[in-house]
Design a protein around this motif. Structure first.
Motif, PDB file in Angstrom:
ATOM      1  N   GLY A  44       0.774  -1.227   0.000  1.00 56.77           N
ATOM      2  CA  GLY A  44       0.000   0.000   0.000  1.00 56.77           C
ATOM      3  C   GLY A  44       0.808   1.281   0.000  1.00 56.77           C
ATOM      4  O   GLY A  44       0.249   2.374   0.053  1.00 56.77           O
ATOM      5  N   ASP A  45       2.129   1.177  -0.069  1.00 54.28           N
ATOM      6  CA  ASP A  45       2.977   2.369  -0.092  1.00 54.28           C
ATOM      7  C   ASP A  45       3.367   2.707  -1.528  1.00 54.28           C
ATOM      8  O   ASP A  45       3.548   1.816  -2.361  1.00 54.28           O
ATOM      9  N   ALA A  46       3.522   3.987  -1.802  1.00 48.65           N
ATOM     10  CA  ALA A  46       3.924   4.442  -3.129  1.00 48.65           C
ATOM     11  C   ALA A  46       5.432   4.273  -3.292  1.00 48.65           C
ATOM     12  O   ALA A  46       6.184   4.345  -2.324  1.00 48.65           O
ATOM     13  N   VAL A  47       5.864   4.028  -4.524  1.00 50.30           N
ATOM     14  CA  VAL A  47       7.289   3.903  -4.838  1.00 50.30           C
ATOM     15  C   VAL A  47       7.600   4.709  -6.092  1.00 50.30           C
ATOM     16  O   VAL A  47       6.743   4.890  -6.956  1.00 50.30           O
ATOM     17  N   ASP A  48       8.829   5.187  -6.179  1.00 48.57           N
ATOM     18  CA  ASP A  48       9.280   5.939  -7.345  1.00 48.57           C
ATOM     19  C   ASP A  48      10.186   5.059  -8.191  1.00 48.57           C
ATOM     20  O   ASP A  48      11.021   4.330  -7.651  1.00 48.57           O
ATOM     21  N   ILE A  49      10.021   5.135  -9.511  1.00 45.63           N
ATOM     22  CA  ILE A  49      10.931   4.445 -10.422  1.00 45.63           C
ATOM     23  C   ILE A  49      11.309   5.411 -11.544  1.00 45.63           C
ATOM     24  O   ILE A  49      10.590   6.367 -11.836  1.00 45.63           O
ATOM     25  N   GLU A  50      12.430   5.146 -12.164  1.00 44.79           N
ATOM     26  CA  GLU A  50      12.900   5.904 -13.326  1.00 44.79           C
ATOM     27  C   GLU A  50      12.657   5.036 -14.549  1.00 44.79           C
ATOM     28  O   GLU A  50      13.052   3.875 -14.587  1.00 44.79           O
ATOM     29  N   MET A  51      11.974   5.596 -15.550  1.00 43.00           N
ATOM     30  CA  MET A  51      11.648   4.836 -16.744  1.00 43.00           C
ATOM     31  C   MET A  51      12.323   5.472 -17.947  1.00 43.00           C
ATOM     32  O   MET A  51      12.377   6.697 -18.064  1.00 43.00           O
ATOM     33  N   GLU A  52      12.853   4.633 -18.837  1.00 41.96           N
ATOM     34  CA  GLU A  52      13.468   5.144 -20.052  1.00 41.96           C
ATOM     35  C   GLU A  52      12.392   5.710 -20.969  1.00 41.96           C
ATOM     36  O   GLU A  52      11.320   5.122 -21.108  1.00 41.96           O
ATOM     37  N   ASP A  53      12.668   6.857 -21.573  1.00 41.25           N
ATOM     38  CA  ASP A  53      11.683   7.512 -22.427  1.00 41.25           C
ATOM     39  C   ASP A  53      11.289   6.662 -23.629  1.00 41.25           C
ATOM     40  O   ASP A  53      10.156   6.717 -24.084  1.00 41.25           O
ATOM     41  N   LYS A  54      12.211   5.842 -24.125  1.00 39.41           N
ATOM     42  CA  LYS A  54      11.884   5.025 -25.300  1.00 39.41           C
ATOM     43  C   LYS A  54      10.842   3.958 -24.978  1.00 39.41           C
ATOM     44  O   LYS A  54      10.161   3.471 -25.859  1.00 39.41           O
ATOM     45  N   ASN A  55      10.702   3.602 -23.694  1.00 32.38           N
ATOM     46  CA  ASN A  55       9.724   2.598 -23.282  1.00 32.38           C
ATOM     47  C   ASN A  55       8.432   3.215 -22.754  1.00 32.38           C
ATOM     48  O   ASN A  55       7.577   2.493 -22.252  1.00 32.38           O
ATOM     49  N   ALA A  56       8.289   4.512 -22.821  1.00 30.07           N
ATOM     50  CA  ALA A  56       7.202   5.197 -22.129  1.00 30.07           C
ATOM     51  C   ALA A  56       5.815   4.683 -22.522  1.00 30.07           C
ATOM     52  O   ALA A  56       5.032   4.301 -21.655  1.00 30.07           O
ATOM     53  N   GLY A  57       5.501   4.647 -23.787  1.00 34.67           N
ATOM     54  CA  GLY A  57       4.158   4.244 -24.213  1.00 34.67           C
ATOM     55  C   GLY A  57       3.809   2.834 -23.821  1.00 34.67           C
ATOM     56  O   GLY A  57       2.774   2.570 -23.198  1.00 34.67           O
TER      57      GLY A  57
END
Length: 74
Positions: A44-57
């Motif tokens: 139930g806790d929120a987490v932050d991740i970094e995503m590559e822009d090429k994989n965004a969609g």
């Protein structure tokens, strides 16, 4: 692109699918760390991740398919 994963609304979340999805779409997370992040998210806790822009969609689509609520931070 930074994402804040807020919650998973699935009745019976598929933990293995979520771990695989997070490991695939993130730019710096391996499967072991993705498993820990998934545990935190399912508690139930929120987490932050970094995503590559090429994989965004496709990455955002995969998160929606797994019933994961998110917000785009950057």
């Amino acid at each position: 692109m930074k994402l804040n994963l807020l919650s998973c609304d699935a009745q019976r979340p598929d933990k293995r699918a979520i771990v695989k999805c997070i490991a695939e779409i993130s730019s710096n997370i391996n499967e072991s760390l993705a498993s820990e992040i998934t545990d935190i998210l399912l508690e139930g806790d929120a987490v932050d991740i970094e995503m590559e822009d090429k994989n965004a969609g496709s990455g955002l689509r995969a998160l929606r398919k797994l019933s994961i609520d998110y917000e785009i931070v950057e």
